[in-house]
Design an enzyme around this catalytic site. Structure first.
Site, PDB file in Angstrom:
ATOM      1  N   SER A   1      -4.296  -6.047  -6.129  1.00 10.10           N
ATOM      2  CA  SER A   1      -5.588  -5.356  -5.892  1.00 10.10           C
ATOM      3  C   SER A   1      -6.802  -6.294  -5.855  1.00 10.10           C
ATOM      4  O   SER A   1      -7.926  -5.813  -5.658  1.00 10.10           O
ATOM      5  CB  SER A   1      -5.844  -4.245  -6.917  1.00 10.10           C
ATOM      6  OG  SER A   1      -4.943  -3.173  -6.722  1.00 10.10           O
TER       7      SER A   1
ATOM      8  N   GLY B   1      -7.692  -8.637  -3.738  1.00  7.18           N
ATOM      9  CA  GLY B   1      -8.159  -9.113  -2.433  1.00  7.18           C
ATOM     10  C   GLY B   1      -8.827  -7.988  -1.661  1.00  7.18           C
ATOM     11  O   GLY B   1      -9.914  -7.530  -2.017  1.00  7.18           O
TER      12      GLY B   1
ATOM     13  N   VAL C   1      -1.564 -10.607   1.355  1.00  5.83           N
ATOM     14  CA  VAL C   1      -0.257 -11.113   0.927  1.00  5.83           C
ATOM     15  C   VAL C   1       0.872 -10.268   1.547  1.00  5.83           C
ATOM     16  O   VAL C   1       1.952 -10.796   1.869  1.00  5.83           O
ATOM     17  CB  VAL C   1      -0.194 -11.183  -0.618  1.00  5.83           C
ATOM     18  CG1 VAL C   1      -0.067  -9.847  -1.262  1.00  5.83           C
ATOM     19  CG2 VAL C   1       0.897 -12.101  -1.077  1.00  5.83           C
ATOM     20  N   ASP C   2       0.621  -8.994   1.762  1.00  2.00           N
ATOM     21  CA  ASP C   2       1.606  -8.105   2.398  1.00  2.00           C
ATOM     22  C   ASP C   2       1.957  -8.628   3.807  1.00  2.00           C
ATOM     23  O   ASP C   2       3.141  -8.754   4.176  1.00  2.00           O
ATOM     24  CB  ASP C   2       0.981  -6.695   2.468  1.00  2.00           C
ATOM     25  CG  ASP C   2       1.970  -5.594   2.795  1.00  2.00           C
ATOM     26  OD1 ASP C   2       3.178  -5.865   2.827  1.00  2.00           O
ATOM     27  OD2 ASP C   2       1.516  -4.448   3.012  1.00  2.00           O
TER      28      ASP C   2
ATOM     29  N   ASN D   1       0.858  -1.190   0.000  1.00  2.00           N
ATOM     30  CA  ASN D   1       0.000   0.000   0.000  1.00  2.00           C
ATOM     31  C   ASN D   1       0.894   1.241   0.000  1.00  2.00           C
ATOM     32  O   ASN D   1       2.115   1.139   0.040  1.00  2.00           O
ATOM     33  CB  ASN D   1      -0.959  -0.021   1.200  1.00  2.00           C
ATOM     34  CG  ASN D   1      -0.221  -0.119   2.514  1.00  2.00           C
ATOM     35  OD1 ASN D   1       0.735   0.621   2.761  1.00  2.00           O
ATOM     36  ND2 ASN D   1      -0.622  -1.054   3.354  1.00  2.00           N
TER      37      ASN D   1
END
Ligand code: AR6
Length: 172
Positions: free
Chosen positions: A118, A120, A33-34, A24
């Site tokens: 983008s 999810g 996932v981040d 982000n």
């Protein structure tokens, strides 16, 4: 032409030179996932993000850190548009794939794994998110000279993997 492939699995486990993070603008970690990438890479990843991205990252742009404890040598971070918050410009999503590939090439990566950026928490409609991923990566690999020899799209579930596979087969 470099290979475009799809696998079903967890991107943190991919044995590739670089994995791409759906991050982000703040670049201080998050969910999805981040979160998984930060957990698997270890706390050094957040410290490196703070150092390398003091002002964060613009939507559609990409930058790199090392991979910490991950099998991958590099993490290429990109900030996708937040569809749910009204950011619906497709060129921004395309830019994430293009810029991430450019940065991976600058690092000399030969194998790169992408999640569906983008698709999810940011709510991009899944069929279009898949189309953007396949078309943009396919196009970039066909036209831009790069060190990258294989791009692996990583689908977190089997249904997405089948949709991606069908689109790759129909397009290439
Ligand atoms: N491996 C592969 N794919 C995954 C994994 C994984 N371990 N985990 C999730 N996915 P999302 P976004 C898939 O939400 O929509 C974070 O808080 C998931 O099923 O991770 O770009 C960031 O900090 C979906 O298909 O990313 C941002 O604030 C895809 O990865 C925000 O979420 C992307 O889902 C970014 O949202």
């Amino acid at each position: 032409m470099p290979l475009l492939t799809v696998v079903h699995g967890d991107i943190t486990e991919q044995d590739v030179d670089a994995i791409v993070n759906a991050a982000n603008n703040r670049m201080r970690g998050g969910g999805g996932v981040d979160g998984a990438i930060h957990r698997a890479a270890g706390p050094g990843l957040l410290a490196e993000c703070v150092e390398r991205f003091p002002r964060g990252l613009a939507t559609g742009d990409a930058g790199w850190t090392t991979g910490g404890d991950l099998p991958a040598t590099w993490v290429i971070h990109t900030a996708g548009p937040n569809y749910s918050a009204g950011e619906r410009d497709r060129t921004l999503l395309e830019s994430c794939y293009r810029r991430a590939l450019e940065v991976a090439g600058e690092r000399g990566a030969r194998t790169v794994a992408f999640p569906l950026i983008s698709a999810g928490i940011y709510g991009w409609p899944i069929d279009d998110a898949i189309a953007v991923a396949v078309e943009t990566v396919g196009d970039a690999l066909a036209h831009a000279p790069t060190s990258v020899e294989e791009v692996r799209l990583v689908a977190f579930d089997q249904a997405k993997m089948r949709s991606i596979d069908a689109l790759i087969r129909s397009r290439f």
